[in-house]
Scaffold this motif. Structure first.
Motif, short mmCIF file in Angstrom:
data_model
loop_
_atom_site.label_atom_id
_atom_site.label_comp_id
_atom_site.label_asym_id
_atom_site.label_seq_id
_atom_site.Cartn_x
_atom_site.Cartn_y
_atom_site.Cartn_z
N LYS A 48 9.19 10.25 3.73
CA LYS A 48 9.37 9.74 2.28
C LYS A 48 9.90 11.05 1.28
N THR A 49 9.62 12.01 1.69
CA THR A 49 10.15 13.57 1.10
C THR A 49 11.60 13.53 1.37
N LYS A 83 4.58 10.10 7.70
CA LYS A 83 5.09 8.93 6.71
C LYS A 83 5.49 9.88 5.38
N ALA A 84 4.43 10.91 5.03
CA ALA A 84 4.83 11.59 3.81
C ALA A 84 6.01 12.45 3.94
N LEU A 85 6.31 13.08 4.95
CA LEU A 85 7.42 13.74 4.97
C LEU A 85 8.93 13.05 5.12
N ASN A 113 9.13 3.80 9.61
CA ASN A 113 8.36 4.07 8.48
C ASN A 113 9.62 5.06 7.60
N SER A 114 10.94 4.62 7.77
CA SER A 114 11.93 5.17 6.68
C SER A 114 13.05 3.87 6.45
N ALA A 171 0.04 10.27 8.83
CA ALA A 171 -0.06 9.98 7.58
C ALA A 171 1.05 11.19 6.97
N GLN A 172 0.94 12.47 7.58
CA GLN A 172 1.74 13.56 7.48
C GLN A 172 3.40 13.28 7.59
N ASP A 177 8.28 21.66 1.52
CA ASP A 177 8.89 20.74 0.62
C ASP A 177 9.60 21.08 -0.75
#
Length: 284
Positions: free
Chosen positions: A25-26, A21-23, A55-56, A18-19, A275
């Protein structure tokens, strides 16, 4: 493959799915062109590369670096071909000889002389298919840079200065990738920034390959003791306000870098600070 001006380098082993994927996206949301990751004691390089690609959307994903002692040359070449075939040609394989503790202590292999070991590995990759696929080398010294220029698309130096970038650009010559990693800390409290930098650099300062390169660059043995002098830390970790850090990044481009991948330095687990830095430096 168009490797743009700026990328991001992140140590990924402590991040869960999850971390990560969030990274991604950022990083992608701020317009960075590439995401670079190492291979250490955690995630296996090719498997992680597949996850990051899946995931990108547009990011080029680069290993920086995949350890040549972690898989044979045939497997590396077929892994590179597989990831590019399945993910739109967005993977670049950065290769490195790693360090004695990671090769002998962790994996139980014998650490060979770096240049012959890498040359032999590239020979093995050539036998695994003739596809023109993107490979770069983790090159610090002149001989490894020469090998990168002769046999690959370029180099991904780590823990270096603009002075090293200028030397590397001259050796690589035109038409080669020079993707330089640079640690950054958007923090105006110099004492705090240096403390974070010393903590981040501690694990590298026991590794011969880095120490030898720092000595070649003009740092003294005294400057590399006791956590590193202020001059050394300030060179390795660009700190200050965003404008000051951006000026430091531009110095690499002026010296001949074709791509700079920034590595935010922050307190453990402080993803908000990470971030915030990525947002502040995206237009460098």
């Amino acid at each position: 493959m168009e490797l743009g001006r700026l990328g991001v380098w992140i140590s990924t082993d402590r991040l869960d799915a999850a971390q990560l994927k969030a990274l991604l996206k950022t990083v992608e949301g701020h317009g960075y062109s590439a995401f670079w990751y190492p291979e250490s004691r955690g995630y296996e390089s090719m498997a992680l590369g597949g996850f990051l690609l899946a995931n990108s959307q547009k990011l080029i994903i680069g290993s920086s670096i995949a350890n040549i002692y972690a898989r044979d040359a045939f497997t590396a070449k077929r892994g590179l071909a597989t990831l590019n075939a399945l993910h739109g040609g967005r993977f670049i394989l950065g290769l490195g000889v790693s360090h004695v503790p990671m090769v002998e202590g962790l994996r139980g292999h014998s650490y060979d002389k770096p240049i012959p070991a890498m040359r032999g590995y590239l020979d093995g990759m050539a036998k695994a298919g003739q596809e023109d696929l993107p490979v770069v080398l983790a090159a610090l010294g002149p001989k490894m840079l020469e090998l990168a220029a002769a046999r690959t698309r370029g180099a991904v130096p780590y823990n270096v200065t603009p002075e090293h970038t200028a030397q590397a650009a001259k050796i690589l010559g035109p038409g080669r990738i020079l993707a330089v990693e640079q640690k950054v800390c958007v923090e105006t409290d110099k004492a705090k920034a240096r403390a974070l930098g010393r903590k981040e650099l501690a694990r590298y300062m026991t590794l011969t390959n880095y120490v030898n390169n720092w000595l070649r660059l003009g740092f003294t043995e005294a400057e590399l003791k006791d956590g590193g002098s202020d001059r050394f830390i300030d060179a390795m970790v660009l700190s200050g306000d965003a404008a000051t850090v951006k000026a430091g990044l531009r110095a690499h481009f002026t010296a001949g870098a074709t791509h700079v991948c920034i590595q935010p330095v922050h307190a453990d687990g402080d993803f908000a600070a990470r971030d915030t830095m990525l947002a502040a430096l995206a237009d460098s």
